[in-house]
Design a protein around this motif. Structure first.
Motif, PDB file in Angstrom:
ATOM      1  N   LEU A  36      85.101  51.140   9.761  1.00  0.00           N
ATOM      2  CA  LEU A  36      86.305  51.899  10.107  1.00  0.00           C
ATOM      3  C   LEU A  36      86.246  53.312   9.532  1.00  0.00           C
ATOM      4  CD1 LEU A  36      89.051  49.183   9.517  1.00  0.00           C
ATOM      5  CD2 LEU A  36      88.447  50.217  11.717  1.00  0.00           C
ATOM      6  N   LEU A  37      85.860  53.422   8.267  1.00  0.00           N
ATOM      7  CA  LEU A  37      85.825  54.734   7.631  1.00  0.00           C
ATOM      8  C   LEU A  37      84.693  55.601   8.172  1.00  0.00           C
ATOM      9  CD1 LEU A  37      86.773  53.774   3.980  1.00  0.00           C
ATOM     10  CD2 LEU A  37      88.247  54.646   5.811  1.00  0.00           C
ATOM     11  N   SER A  38      83.555  54.989   8.492  1.00  0.00           N
ATOM     12  CA  SER A  38      82.457  55.740   9.093  1.00  0.00           C
ATOM     13  C   SER A  38      82.865  56.258  10.467  1.00  0.00           C
ATOM     14  CB  SER A  38      81.202  54.876   9.212  1.00  0.00           C
ATOM     15  OG  SER A  38      80.175  55.585   9.872  1.00  0.00           O
ATOM     16  N   ALA A  39      83.454  55.392  11.265  1.00  0.00           N
ATOM     17  CA  ALA A  39      83.887  55.807  12.598  1.00  0.00           C
ATOM     18  C   ALA A  39      84.896  56.946  12.512  1.00  0.00           C
ATOM     19  CB  ALA A  39      84.478  54.619  13.345  1.00  0.00           C
ATOM     20  N   ALA A  40      85.883  56.799  11.640  1.00  0.00           N
ATOM     21  CA  ALA A  40      86.919  57.821  11.517  1.00  0.00           C
ATOM     22  C   ALA A  40      86.352  59.145  11.009  1.00  0.00           C
ATOM     23  CB  ALA A  40      88.030  57.328  10.593  1.00  0.00           C
ATOM     24  N   SER A  41      85.330  59.067  10.191  1.00  0.00           N
ATOM     25  CA  SER A  41      84.742  60.272   9.610  1.00  0.00           C
ATOM     26  C   SER A  41      83.744  60.960  10.531  1.00  0.00           C
ATOM     27  CB  SER A  41      84.028  59.932   8.301  1.00  0.00           C
ATOM     28  OG  SER A  41      84.940  59.431   7.356  1.00  0.00           O
ATOM     29  N   TYR A  42      82.995  60.173  11.303  1.00  0.00           N
ATOM     30  CA  TYR A  42      81.847  60.749  12.004  1.00  0.00           C
ATOM     31  C   TYR A  42      81.803  60.550  13.516  1.00  0.00           C
ATOM     32  CZ  TYR A  42      80.049  61.048   7.243  1.00  0.00           C
ATOM     33  OH  TYR A  42      79.898  61.324   5.919  1.00  0.00           O
ATOM     34  N   ASP A  43      82.474  59.548  14.050  1.00  0.00           N
ATOM     35  CA  ASP A  43      82.373  59.314  15.485  1.00  0.00           C
ATOM     36  C   ASP A  43      83.140  60.403  16.239  1.00  0.00           C
ATOM     37  OD1 ASP A  43      83.004  58.127  18.222  1.00  0.00           O
ATOM     38  OD2 ASP A  43      81.741  56.549  17.369  1.00  0.00           O
ATOM     39  N   PRO A  44      82.526  61.046  17.221  1.00  0.00           N
ATOM     40  CA  PRO A  44      83.193  62.145  17.923  1.00  0.00           C
ATOM     41  C   PRO A  44      84.297  61.696  18.890  1.00  0.00           C
ATOM     42  CG  PRO A  44      81.041  61.754  18.889  1.00  0.00           C
ATOM     43  CD  PRO A  44      81.138  60.869  17.673  1.00  0.00           C
ATOM     44  N   ASP A  45      84.333  60.420  19.238  1.00  0.00           N
ATOM     45  CA  ASP A  45      85.332  59.923  20.194  1.00  0.00           C
ATOM     46  C   ASP A  45      86.573  59.458  19.436  1.00  0.00           C
ATOM     47  OD1 ASP A  45      86.829  58.709  22.161  1.00  0.00           O
ATOM     48  OD2 ASP A  45      85.191  57.457  22.916  1.00  0.00           O
ATOM     49  N   TRP A  46      87.448  60.414  19.138  1.00  0.00           N
ATOM     50  CA  TRP A  46      88.616  60.094  18.321  1.00  0.00           C
ATOM     51  C   TRP A  46      89.514  59.056  18.978  1.00  0.00           C
ATOM     52  CZ3 TRP A  46      93.624  60.855  19.899  1.00  0.00           C
ATOM     53  CH2 TRP A  46      93.817  61.682  21.013  1.00  0.00           C
ATOM     54  N   ARG A  47      89.570  59.006  20.294  1.00  0.00           N
ATOM     55  CA  ARG A  47      90.407  57.988  20.960  1.00  0.00           C
ATOM     56  C   ARG A  47      89.858  56.579  20.726  1.00  0.00           C
ATOM     57  NH1 ARG A  47      94.433  59.952  24.181  1.00  0.00           N
ATOM     58  NH2 ARG A  47      94.170  62.088  24.897  1.00  0.00           N
ATOM     59  N   TRP A  48      88.547  56.424  20.785  1.00  0.00           N
ATOM     60  CA  TRP A  48      87.945  55.122  20.509  1.00  0.00           C
ATOM     61  C   TRP A  48      88.226  54.719  19.065  1.00  0.00           C
ATOM     62  CZ3 TRP A  48      84.233  53.412  17.020  1.00  0.00           C
ATOM     63  CH2 TRP A  48      83.828  52.091  17.196  1.00  0.00           C
ATOM     64  N   VAL A  49      88.091  55.653  18.160  1.00  0.00           N
ATOM     65  CA  VAL A  49      88.347  55.369  16.747  1.00  0.00           C
ATOM     66  C   VAL A  49      89.815  55.008  16.547  1.00  0.00           C
ATOM     67  CG1 VAL A  49      88.253  56.253  14.394  1.00  0.00           C
ATOM     68  CG2 VAL A  49      86.474  56.903  16.024  1.00  0.00           C
ATOM     69  N   GLN A  50      90.712  55.756  17.170  1.00  0.00           N
ATOM     70  CA  GLN A  50      92.138  55.467  17.055  1.00  0.00           C
ATOM     71  C   GLN A  50      92.446  54.051  17.543  1.00  0.00           C
ATOM     72  OE1 GLN A  50      95.492  58.240  18.337  1.00  0.00           O
ATOM     73  NE2 GLN A  50      95.401  56.782  20.038  1.00  0.00           N
ATOM     74  N   THR A  51      91.930  53.702  18.707  1.00  0.00           N
ATOM     75  CA  THR A  51      92.152  52.354  19.249  1.00  0.00           C
ATOM     76  C   THR A  51      91.612  51.292  18.310  1.00  0.00           C
ATOM     77  OG1 THR A  51      92.094  53.198  21.514  1.00  0.00           O
ATOM     78  CG2 THR A  51      91.646  50.851  21.221  1.00  0.00           C
ATOM     79  N   ALA A  69      94.646  52.129   8.368  1.00  0.00           N
ATOM     80  CA  ALA A  69      95.648  53.194   8.253  1.00  0.00           C
ATOM     81  C   ALA A  69      95.001  54.478   7.730  1.00  0.00           C
ATOM     82  CB  ALA A  69      96.789  52.758   7.338  1.00  0.00           C
ATOM     83  N   THR A  70      94.112  54.342   6.755  1.00  0.00           N
ATOM     84  CA  THR A  70      93.393  55.506   6.233  1.00  0.00           C
ATOM     85  C   THR A  70      92.584  56.163   7.341  1.00  0.00           C
ATOM     86  OG1 THR A  70      93.285  54.565   4.011  1.00  0.00           O
ATOM     87  CG2 THR A  70      91.646  56.254   4.558  1.00  0.00           C
ATOM     88  N   GLY A  71      91.936  55.349   8.177  1.00  0.00           N
ATOM     89  CA  GLY A  71      91.160  55.881   9.293  1.00  0.00           C
ATOM     90  C   GLY A  71      92.003  56.717  10.233  1.00  0.00           C
ATOM     91  N   LEU A  72      93.232  56.283  10.474  1.00  0.00           N
ATOM     92  CA  LEU A  72      94.127  57.076  11.326  1.00  0.00           C
ATOM     93  C   LEU A  72      94.413  58.428  10.686  1.00  0.00           C
ATOM     94  CD1 LEU A  72      96.501  54.218  12.457  1.00  0.00           C
ATOM     95  CD2 LEU A  72      94.866  55.447  13.900  1.00  0.00           C
ATOM     96  N   GLY A  73      94.574  58.435   9.377  1.00  0.00           N
ATOM     97  CA  GLY A  73      94.760  59.698   8.666  1.00  0.00           C
ATOM     98  C   GLY A  73      93.539  60.597   8.771  1.00  0.00           C
ATOM     99  N   TYR A  74      92.357  59.990   8.690  1.00  0.00           N
ATOM    100  CA  TYR A  74      91.113  60.761   8.832  1.00  0.00           C
ATOM    101  C   TYR A  74      91.035  61.398  10.216  1.00  0.00           C
ATOM    102  CZ  TYR A  74      88.820  58.739   4.641  1.00  0.00           C
ATOM    103  OH  TYR A  74      88.456  58.364   3.383  1.00  0.00           O
ATOM    104  N   ILE A  75      91.414  60.652  11.249  1.00  0.00           N
ATOM    105  CA  ILE A  75      91.374  61.207  12.610  1.00  0.00           C
ATOM    106  C   ILE A  75      92.252  62.456  12.682  1.00  0.00           C
ATOM    107  CG2 ILE A  75      91.915  60.811  15.038  1.00  0.00           C
ATOM    108  CD1 ILE A  75      91.457  57.768  14.414  1.00  0.00           C
ATOM    109  N   ALA A  76      93.461  62.342  12.146  1.00  0.00           N
ATOM    110  CA  ALA A  76      94.379  63.485  12.173  1.00  0.00           C
ATOM    111  C   ALA A  76      93.809  64.660  11.392  1.00  0.00           C
ATOM    112  CB  ALA A  76      95.734  63.072  11.612  1.00  0.00           C
TER     113      ALA A  76
END
Length: 109
Positions: A36-51, A69-76
């Motif tokens: 989750l944290l890797s995806a939120a930090s590095y994956d370019p597809d923020w919608r996929w990460v959000q979902t 929840a932390t991952g959602l904060g990272y996306i923002a």
């Protein structure tokens, strides 16, 4: 209130999407958190990460929910994007989850 005093922090690295998906389906709490944290930090597809983060907000493990929840904060913070009409109501509903309420309040700002 959630006791975060026992948390060990470590560096999160970029992971390929196929490996992220495998880790997320592994059932291993630590692997899911790292994914989750890797995806939120590095994956370019923020919608996929959000979902993905939204999906794991209902996980039985408090640490998985906490880091979703932390991952959602990272996306923002990192991507400067978030479907607030979807995310905010979900986070608002989780303020009653005593195990992650402190983190959820922090994400709601």
């Amino acid at each position: 209130m959630c006791d975060i005093g026992t948390v060990e922090y470590h560096e999160i690295f970029p992971v390929e999407r196929a490996d992220l998906e495998r880790l997320l389906e592994s059932g291993n709490e630590a692997a899911i958190v790292d994914a989750l944290l890797s995806a939120a930090s590095y994956d370019p597809d923020w919608r996929w990460v959000q979902t993905t983060c939204l999906r794991f907000l209902d996980h039985p493990s408090k640490w998985v929910r906490w880091n979703a929840a932390t991952g959602l904060g990272y996306i923002a913070r990192i991507h400067r994007k978030l479907d607030t009409e979807i995310v905010v109501p979900k986070l608002m509903s989780l303020r009653e989850d005593a195990e992650i309420a402190l983190n959820v309040e922090g994400r709601l700002g």
